[in-house]
Structures are given as C-alpha cells and as structure tokens.
Scaffold this motif. Structure first.
Motif, PDB file in Angstrom:
ATOM      1  N   HIS A 146      -3.160   2.520   4.829  1.00 41.97           N
ATOM      2  CA  HIS A 146      -2.068   3.016   5.668  1.00 41.97           C
ATOM      3  C   HIS A 146      -2.616   3.765   6.875  1.00 41.97           C
ATOM      4  CE1 HIS A 146       1.161   5.931   6.794  1.00 41.97           C
ATOM      5  NE2 HIS A 146       1.899   4.847   6.666  1.00 41.97           N
ATOM      6  N   VAL A 147      -3.639   4.573   6.658  1.00 41.26           N
ATOM      7  CA  VAL A 147      -4.243   5.339   7.755  1.00 41.26           C
ATOM      8  C   VAL A 147      -4.878   4.404   8.776  1.00 41.26           C
ATOM      9  CG1 VAL A 147      -6.066   6.981   8.350  1.00 41.26           C
ATOM     10  CG2 VAL A 147      -4.591   7.413   6.367  1.00 41.26           C
ATOM     11  N   ARG A 148      -5.600   3.380   8.311  1.00 46.53           N
ATOM     12  CA  ARG A 148      -6.247   2.438   9.234  1.00 46.53           C
ATOM     13  C   ARG A 148      -5.223   1.723  10.108  1.00 46.53           C
ATOM     14  NH1 ARG A 148      -9.351   0.388   5.017  1.00 46.53           N
ATOM     15  NH2 ARG A 148      -8.332  -1.624   5.204  1.00 46.53           N
ATOM     16  N   VAL A 149      -4.129   1.266   9.498  1.00 47.70           N
ATOM     17  CA  VAL A 149      -3.106   0.561  10.275  1.00 47.70           C
ATOM     18  C   VAL A 149      -2.433   1.520  11.248  1.00 47.70           C
ATOM     19  CG1 VAL A 149      -0.925  -0.694  10.145  1.00 47.70           C
ATOM     20  CG2 VAL A 149      -2.733  -1.189   8.502  1.00 47.70           C
ATOM     21  N   ARG A 150      -2.111   2.714  10.802  1.00 47.49           N
ATOM     22  CA  ARG A 150      -1.472   3.708  11.677  1.00 47.49           C
ATOM     23  C   ARG A 150      -2.357   4.006  12.886  1.00 47.49           C
ATOM     24  NH1 ARG A 150      -1.641   9.315   9.119  1.00 47.49           N
ATOM     25  NH2 ARG A 150      -3.762   9.067   9.935  1.00 47.49           N
ATOM     26  N   ASP A 151      -3.674   4.073  12.653  1.00 47.53           N
ATOM     27  CA  ASP A 151      -4.602   4.409  13.724  1.00 47.53           C
ATOM     28  C   ASP A 151      -4.834   3.267  14.715  1.00 47.53           C
ATOM     29  OD1 ASP A 151      -4.835   6.921  12.677  1.00 47.53           O
ATOM     30  OD2 ASP A 151      -6.815   6.615  11.789  1.00 47.53           O
ATOM     31  N   LEU A 152      -4.236   2.097  14.452  1.00 45.30           N
ATOM     32  CA  LEU A 152      -4.335   1.005  15.420  1.00 45.30           C
ATOM     33  C   LEU A 152      -3.521   1.281  16.679  1.00 45.30           C
ATOM     34  CD1 LEU A 152      -4.106  -2.168  13.135  1.00 45.30           C
ATOM     35  CD2 LEU A 152      -6.108  -1.360  14.390  1.00 45.30           C
ATOM     36  N   VAL A 153      -2.575   2.208  16.612  1.00 51.53           N
ATOM     37  CA  VAL A 153      -1.770   2.542  17.795  1.00 51.53           C
ATOM     38  C   VAL A 153      -2.703   3.029  18.907  1.00 51.53           C
ATOM     39  CG1 VAL A 153       0.006   4.067  18.731  1.00 51.53           C
ATOM     40  CG2 VAL A 153       0.282   3.072  16.453  1.00 51.53           C
ATOM     41  N   GLY A 154      -2.581   2.408  20.081  1.00 47.78           N
ATOM     42  CA  GLY A 154      -3.447   2.733  21.202  1.00 47.78           C
ATOM     43  C   GLY A 154      -4.656   1.823  21.306  1.00 47.78           C
ATOM     44  N   THR A 155      -4.886   0.991  20.287  1.00 51.34           N
ATOM     45  CA  THR A 155      -6.010   0.057  20.297  1.00 51.34           C
ATOM     46  C   THR A 155      -5.667  -1.171  21.133  1.00 51.34           C
ATOM     47  OG1 THR A 155      -6.713   0.743  18.086  1.00 51.34           O
ATOM     48  CG2 THR A 155      -7.495  -1.402  18.865  1.00 51.34           C
ATOM     49  N   ARG A 156      -6.629  -1.622  21.918  1.00 56.19           N
ATOM     50  CA  ARG A 156      -6.432  -2.852  22.686  1.00 56.19           C
ATOM     51  C   ARG A 156      -6.852  -4.040  21.836  1.00 56.19           C
ATOM     52  NH1 ARG A 156      -8.219  -6.280  26.805  1.00 56.19           N
ATOM     53  NH2 ARG A 156      -6.683  -6.532  28.471  1.00 56.19           N
ATOM     54  N   MET A 157      -6.024  -5.067  21.810  1.00 57.46           N
ATOM     55  CA  MET A 157      -6.317  -6.248  21.020  1.00 57.46           C
ATOM     56  C   MET A 157      -7.557  -6.953  21.568  1.00 57.46           C
ATOM     57  SD  MET A 157      -4.020  -6.427  18.611  1.00 57.46           S
ATOM     58  CE  MET A 157      -4.009  -8.135  18.087  1.00 57.46           C
ATOM     59  N   PRO A 158      -8.313  -7.632  20.699  1.00 55.10           N
ATOM     60  CA  PRO A 158      -9.542  -8.307  21.136  1.00 55.10           C
ATOM     61  C   PRO A 158      -9.287  -9.305  22.259  1.00 55.10           C
ATOM     62  CG  PRO A 158      -9.380  -8.276  18.734  1.00 55.10           C
ATOM     63  CD  PRO A 158      -8.069  -7.799  19.256  1.00 55.10           C
ATOM     64  N   ASP A 159     -10.140  -9.260  23.286  1.00 51.59           N
ATOM     65  CA  ASP A 159     -10.024 -10.205  24.401  1.00 51.59           C
ATOM     66  C   ASP A 159     -10.426 -11.603  23.946  1.00 51.59           C
ATOM     67  OD1 ASP A 159      -9.216  -8.325  26.316  1.00 51.59           O
ATOM     68  OD2 ASP A 159     -11.293  -7.717  26.686  1.00 51.59           O
ATOM     69  N   ALA A 199       0.847  -1.193   0.000  1.00 47.75           N
ATOM     70  CA  ALA A 199       0.000   0.000   0.000  1.00 47.75           C
ATOM     71  C   ALA A 199       0.880   1.238   0.000  1.00 47.75           C
ATOM     72  CB  ALA A 199      -0.922   0.017   1.218  1.00 47.75           C
ATOM     73  N   GLY A 200       0.352   2.313  -0.540  1.00 49.25           N
ATOM     74  CA  GLY A 200       1.070   3.571  -0.533  1.00 49.25           C
ATOM     75  C   GLY A 200       0.856   4.306   0.779  1.00 49.25           C
ATOM     76  N   GLU A 201       1.861   5.007   1.228  1.00 49.28           N
ATOM     77  CA  GLU A 201       1.729   5.783   2.452  1.00 49.28           C
ATOM     78  C   GLU A 201       0.713   6.902   2.233  1.00 49.28           C
ATOM     79  OE1 GLU A 201       5.277   7.056   4.281  1.00 49.28           O
ATOM     80  OE2 GLU A 201       6.283   5.120   4.125  1.00 49.28           O
ATOM     81  N   GLY A 202      -0.131   7.085   3.240  1.00 51.76           N
ATOM     82  CA  GLY A 202      -1.156   8.118   3.147  1.00 51.76           C
ATOM     83  C   GLY A 202      -2.480   7.629   2.612  1.00 51.76           C
ATOM     84  N   GLY A 203      -2.517   6.392   2.058  1.00 51.95           N
ATOM     85  CA  GLY A 203      -3.765   5.833   1.561  1.00 51.95           C
ATOM     86  C   GLY A 203      -4.644   5.351   2.697  1.00 51.95           C
ATOM     87  N   ALA A 204      -5.863   4.902   2.347  1.00 55.46           N
ATOM     88  CA  ALA A 204      -6.822   4.486   3.364  1.00 55.46           C
ATOM     89  C   ALA A 204      -6.297   3.339   4.227  1.00 55.46           C
ATOM     90  CB  ALA A 204      -8.132   4.082   2.692  1.00 55.46           C
TER      91      ALA A 204
END
Length: 288
Positions: free
Chosen positions: A120-133, A113-118
């Motif tokens: 890339h944004v979704r993966v970047r926004d995973l920071v701070g997400t808690r993994m499924p219990d 994927a290209g940086e800045g694409g949808a």
C-alpha cells in the motif's frame, strides 16, 4: 567468488554470480525504475561512488547492462538493460513478490492488500512519479501501444489479475475481473467525453486478452505485461497463481505530462473505484 567445479554447469550458481551481490540487485532494481544515470543511481541507492562504479562495471562485463553515451563534455553514460538484463525483470518481480508475502507479510496468498502495509505504501508513493519514457506493451489492437495514451488529457491505467482463470476465484481479492471490464466498457462514453483514455494491463498473453476483448467488445485496449517491464518499473504489487505472477488490482490516474496524479489501492469496491477514477481523471483533464 570461488565455485565448485560442478557449479560450472548449474544455472542457479551462475545466476548467483550476477544476483548474489546485494548491491547488484539494487542497481538492477533502480535501472528498471528508470534511474539509469550514475548520479541518480547513487542518490537512490545511497552507495559510494567508488563501489557503484565497481558494481556497474561488473554488470556491464557480465552482459546485463550496457553503457550508452548521452553527453560528450564531460563524458557521461547511461546504463541500460541488454536483452539479458531485460530477461532478469521477472526474477526481480518474483523476489519482490516473495518478500512482500513471506518477509513483509504473514505468508497469506491474497490478490489484495491491507492499508498501511508495504504494498500500500509503495503504490501510494507513486503519486508524483513520472511514468517510464518509451515503454510500450503488446496490445489487443494488434500492435505495441504506449502505456499512457499520447493523445488524451489524462489516462486511467488499471491492472487486473486476469480473466477466465477459475483458480483465481478462490484467492481473496482476485474475483471480479470480468465485472470490472464490463463496468469500464459501459462507462467508456463518460471517459471519452472527459477527454480521458483507459488502458487495462495484466500479465496474460496478448492472444488471451485479444479473445476476451473481442468477446466482450471492449472499446479500450488491454496490454500484456507478461515480461513484467511495467511491474518492475513501478514496483507494482503482485501475487502468484496458476504458475504465473499476476498484478493485484489497482488504478493509476496519469496526467498528460505522464505524471501519476492519483492512486487507488487496494480496490475492494470496483464500481466505486471506477467512479472515483473518472472523477479524478476528469479533474486532471480540466487542468491541461
């Protein structure tokens, strides 16, 4: 919705009764992400309480969700997938894959994927997400294993398209899975010294993964997300090859509290990404 008599035996038409409503699809997307309580669903989707109540009631009546009591005073329910609901996860992932490629992308088939694409944004926004219990996947060690190691100070979780798939070699970004596995295998002592565990995930069936792990003598487990439970939970980017949706190559660094601390995507330089994931995971481990 009125249906023609001929539609009564059409699986597409019957599925459209469940998925044909915009809000129904978004509710299922959020339940897959772990937002299973009413207030969380309302906040994520931005839907009025009245409409959300109606949609949840409809999905329960259709056998896709079930209500589970988690509080008695006042009475509160969680909305969890039934077996029929879990069977819809590949459909949701396929819809996302189609949208990423044909609506948000230019139609090109690529495993990166290209940086800045949808994506890339979704993966970047995973920071701070808690993994499924409680999410466990079939593993090469003969049993279902948790996606995140319960004993390590940090976990490096990497997804890969698949090993031994010659057709994938012609898709940009897909080649190099065997090299990636060997590099992580060779670096395994460094990960363990840093109190970091490693998990590798693809959508290949576990018997294919097990044969590869045995041949390559991999010390870390390979997990099979053939049912797309992890992909749906994290909205991970995928591509279609050889009739199967496959995860694009990415790396997540997850701390001992199951929170995503770092993401590496796209992974274009595998040796550099491995070194960087080890550095970041070791830092996480030292803060425990």
């Amino acid at each position: 919705m009125r249906m023609h008599n001929a539609d009564e035996t059409c699986g597409v038409a019957q599925a459209a009764l469940v998925l044909g409503d915009w809000w129904n699809v978004l509710v299922l997307r959020e339940v897959a992400r772990g937002h299973v309580r009413f207030d969380a669903l309302a906040a994520e989707i931005g839907l009025s309480r009245k409409v959300l109540t109606e949609r949840l009631g409809r999905l329960v009546a259709q056998g896709v969700l079930r209500r589970c009591l988690y509080q008695r005073r006042p009475v509160r329910y969680e909305y969890l997938f039934t077996d029929a609901g879990l069977a819809l996860l590949p459909v949701l992932v396929a819809m996302q894959d189609w949208g990423d490629r044909w609506v948000l992308g230019d139609g090109s088939l690529t495993a990166t994927a290209g940086e800045g694409g949808a994506e890339h944004v979704r993966v970047r926004d995973l920071v701070g997400t808690r993994m499924p219990d409680g999410l466990e996947l079939p593993g090469t060690q003969g049993e279902d294993l948790p996606v995140i190691s319960p004993d390590a100070a940090a976990t490096v979780l990497f997804t890969y398209p698949g090993t031994g798939i010659e057709r994938d070699e012609q898709i940009p970004g897909a080649a190099g899975c065997t090299l990636q596995m060997r590099l992580f295998r060779d670096a395994w002592p460094d990960f363990r010294q840093a109190a970091v565990d490693v998990r590798a995930i693809s959508t290949q069936p576990v018997h294919e993964q097990t044969e590869f792990a045995r041949t390559e003598q991999l010390p870390f487990p390979l997990l099979s997300d053939a049912d797309h439970r992890l992909a749906a939970a994290l909205r991970l980017p995928t591509f279609r090859s050889a009739g199967r949706l496959r995860p694009k190559r990415l790396i997540l660094v997850v701390d001992a509290q199951r929170t995503v601390r770092h993401t590496l995507f796209p992974v274009l330089d595998v040796p550099h990404a491995l070194t960087e994931s080890l550095r970041l995971a070791a830092e996480c481990a030292r803060t425990v």
